[in-house]
Enzyme design. Sequence first.
Site, PDB file in Angstrom:
ATOM      1  N   TYR A   1       1.184  -6.041   0.158  1.00  0.00           N
ATOM      2  CA  TYR A   1       1.235  -6.737   1.460  1.00  0.00           C
ATOM      3  C   TYR A   1       2.681  -6.787   1.963  1.00  0.00           C
ATOM      4  O   TYR A   1       2.970  -6.415   3.106  1.00  0.00           O
ATOM      5  CB  TYR A   1       0.655  -8.147   1.290  1.00  0.00           C
ATOM      6  CG  TYR A   1       0.576  -8.958   2.562  1.00  0.00           C
ATOM      7  CD1 TYR A   1      -0.523  -8.871   3.407  1.00  0.00           C
ATOM      8  CD2 TYR A   1       1.609  -9.830   2.924  1.00  0.00           C
ATOM      9  CE1 TYR A   1      -0.599  -9.622   4.571  1.00  0.00           C
ATOM     10  CE2 TYR A   1       1.539 -10.582   4.085  1.00  0.00           C
ATOM     11  CZ  TYR A   1       0.436 -10.478   4.902  1.00  0.00           C
ATOM     12  OH  TYR A   1       0.365 -11.223   6.065  1.00  0.00           O
ATOM     13  N   SER A   3       5.181 -10.286   8.849  1.00  0.00           N
ATOM     14  CA  SER A   3       5.068 -11.510   8.049  1.00  0.00           C
ATOM     15  C   SER A   3       6.453 -11.827   7.504  1.00  0.00           C
ATOM     16  O   SER A   3       7.292 -10.926   7.362  1.00  0.00           O
ATOM     17  CB  SER A   3       4.109 -11.268   6.880  1.00  0.00           C
ATOM     18  OG  SER A   3       4.342 -12.201   5.848  1.00  0.00           O
TER      19      SER A   3
HETATM   20  N1  LIG Z   1      -2.157 -16.452   8.309  1.00  0.00           N
HETATM   21  C1  LIG Z   1      -0.915 -16.295   7.874  1.00  0.00           C
HETATM   22  O1  LIG Z   1      -0.362 -17.175   7.169  1.00  0.00           O
HETATM   23  C2  LIG Z   1      -0.134 -15.070   8.234  1.00  0.00           C
HETATM   24  C3  LIG Z   1       1.233 -15.057   7.929  1.00  0.00           C
HETATM   25  C4  LIG Z   1       1.998 -13.951   8.250  1.00  0.00           C
HETATM   26  C5  LIG Z   1       1.395 -12.871   8.864  1.00  0.00           C
HETATM   27  N2  LIG Z   1       0.064 -12.881   9.138  1.00  0.00           N
HETATM   28  C6  LIG Z   1      -0.497 -11.687   9.766  1.00  0.00           C
HETATM   29  O2  LIG Z   1      -1.096 -12.051  10.983  1.00  0.00           O
HETATM   30  C7  LIG Z   1      -2.187 -11.162  11.278  1.00  0.00           C
HETATM   31  C8  LIG Z   1      -3.432 -11.989  11.569  1.00  0.00           C
HETATM   32  O3  LIG Z   1      -3.656 -12.830  10.452  1.00  0.00           O
HETATM   33  P1  LIG Z   1      -4.677 -14.059  10.481  1.00  0.00           P
HETATM   34  O4  LIG Z   1      -4.132 -15.042   9.529  1.00  0.00           O
HETATM   35  O5  LIG Z   1      -4.986 -14.441  11.879  1.00  0.00           O
HETATM   36  O6  LIG Z   1      -5.935 -13.348   9.798  1.00  0.00           O
HETATM   37  P2  LIG Z   1      -7.488 -13.754   9.762  1.00  0.00           P
HETATM   38  O7  LIG Z   1      -7.691 -15.175  10.124  1.00  0.00           O
HETATM   39  O8  LIG Z   1      -7.974 -13.263   8.442  1.00  0.00           O
HETATM   40  O9  LIG Z   1      -8.113 -12.829  10.907  1.00  0.00           O
HETATM   41  C9  LIG Z   1      -8.035 -11.446  10.787  1.00  0.00           C
HETATM   42  C10 LIG Z   1      -8.600 -10.797  12.014  1.00  0.00           C
HETATM   43  O10 LIG Z   1      -8.385  -9.384  11.874  1.00  0.00           O
HETATM   44  C11 LIG Z   1      -9.637  -8.718  11.970  1.00  0.00           C
HETATM   45  N3  LIG Z   1      -9.569  -7.539  11.117  1.00  0.00           N
HETATM   46  C12 LIG Z   1      -9.291  -7.459   9.795  1.00  0.00           C
HETATM   47  N4  LIG Z   1      -9.308  -6.159   9.405  1.00  0.00           N
HETATM   48  C13 LIG Z   1      -9.626  -5.450  10.502  1.00  0.00           C
HETATM   49  C14 LIG Z   1      -9.837  -4.073  10.741  1.00  0.00           C
HETATM   50  N5  LIG Z   1      -9.717  -3.161   9.780  1.00  0.00           N
HETATM   51  N6  LIG Z   1     -10.178  -3.678  11.993  1.00  0.00           N
HETATM   52  C15 LIG Z   1     -10.296  -4.582  12.998  1.00  0.00           C
HETATM   53  N7  LIG Z   1     -10.114  -5.892  12.836  1.00  0.00           N
HETATM   54  C16 LIG Z   1      -9.792  -6.310  11.596  1.00  0.00           C
HETATM   55  C17 LIG Z   1     -10.698  -9.723  11.596  1.00  0.00           C
HETATM   56  O11 LIG Z   1     -11.916  -9.360  12.200  1.00  0.00           O
HETATM   57  P3  LIG Z   1     -13.374  -9.802  11.632  1.00  0.00           P
HETATM   58  O12 LIG Z   1     -13.256 -11.281  11.281  1.00  0.00           O
HETATM   59  O13 LIG Z   1     -14.297  -9.543  12.764  1.00  0.00           O
HETATM   60  O14 LIG Z   1     -13.655  -8.971  10.436  1.00  0.00           O
HETATM   61  C18 LIG Z   1     -10.089 -11.000  12.179  1.00  0.00           C
HETATM   62  O15 LIG Z   1     -10.354 -11.075  13.560  1.00  0.00           O
HETATM   63  C19 LIG Z   1      -2.307 -10.240  10.057  1.00  0.00           C
HETATM   64  O16 LIG Z   1      -1.661  -9.036  10.325  1.00  0.00           O
HETATM   65  C20 LIG Z   1      -1.594 -11.026   8.966  1.00  0.00           C
HETATM   66  O17 LIG Z   1      -1.083 -10.178   7.965  1.00  0.00           O
HETATM   67  C21 LIG Z   1      -0.716 -13.964   8.830  1.00  0.00           C
END
Ligand SMILES: NC(=O)c1ccc[n+]([C@@H]2O[C@H](COP(=O)([O-])OP(=O)(O)OC[C@H]3O[C@@H](n4cnc5c(N)ncnc54)[C@H](OP(=O)(O)O)[C@@H]3O)[C@@H](O)[C@H]2O)c1
Length: 246
Positions: free
Chosen positions: A153, A138
């Site tokens: 985080y 991130s």
């Molecule tokens: N969105 C942002 O602005 C942003 C920015 C920087 C970095 N990121 C990083 O990008 C990655 C994805 O983020 P996102 O925004 O796409 O998140 P999201 O929309 O909340 O989706 C998270 C995904 O991870 C799965 N998950 C969560 N905990 C898990 C676990 N313990 N085991 C297996 N699966 C798990 C969830 O599965 P279920 O729904 O089935 O529970 C879901 O498919 C993360 O690492 C996040 O920190 C996001």
Amino acid sequence: MNLNKKIVLVTGASRGIGRATAIAFAKEGCSVIINFKSDSVAGQEVWEECNRHSKGNLLIQADVSKADDVSSMFKKIKDQYSQLDILVNNAGIFDESDNPTNIEAFENIYRNNFLSCVMLTKSALLLMKEGKIVNVSSVHGRLGHGSPKSIAYSAFKAALESYTKNLAKDVAPKILVNAVAPGRVATPMWGNLSEKEQKELGQAHLIKRMIQPEEIADSIVFLAKNDAICGEVLTIDGGMGLVTLG
Ligand SMILES: NC(=O)c1ccc[n+]([C@@H]2O[C@H](COP(=O)([O-])OP(=O)(O)OC[C@H]3O[C@@H](n4cnc5c(N)ncnc54)[C@H](OP(=O)(O)O)[C@@H]3O)[C@@H](O)[C@H]2O)c1
């Protein structure tokens, strides 16, 4: 690396960045292992979408913060494919209770956002002869800070970037390890955002809009294809880091 018929594990692929990444790899002709934790309906939908583009896709429920779940997922992967070419450590959480002294939140975020990646890497290396690992960090990890509400985080994303570089040194040239560091991406991690809220959150970027999950997926696929980038963290933050420093 030609991605056609490569075997890719994308963790946290039922929604958001993981979903877009799984579909992007399927469009490249990969067999995609779609991991999710709780939303089997969304996971099934991603699996069906991947099947429109490639063959041999597999949906696996596993909580990647738990060692037993990681082991049983890799047993299934070994039984079905005998090998793995690409690991995308994408699954991650944002914990609302994150603050400078909440030990429980630190432990939760540590397990979900960092230790999970180490456990997955350990198992993946046993199945990878040659390949790629892409970790999803991130901009908070890239800069080493976010806000007091994302202190654990930021700390564990920074740890993931350090791990990325040191692991890259250890496993190259057979396996190339890199990371991406996104800014604010329009995913369910932010909750159900209205158009107005998305617009407001996008103002933190020089590009004046939130980033789409497909834009991060493209960069992950790019790192998987490229054979010269090693130990790099690719920032896709719409210029957010420059705003913070400026
Ligand atoms: N969105 C942002 O602005 C942003 C920015 C920087 C970095 N990121 C990083 O990008 C990655 C994805 O983020 P996102 O925004 O796409 O998140 P999201 O929309 O909340 O989706 C998270 C995904 O991870 C799965 N998950 C969560 N905990 C898990 C676990 N313990 N085991 C297996 N699966 C798990 C969830 O599965 P279920 O729904 O089935 O529970 C879901 O498919 C993360 O690492 C996040 O920190 C996001």
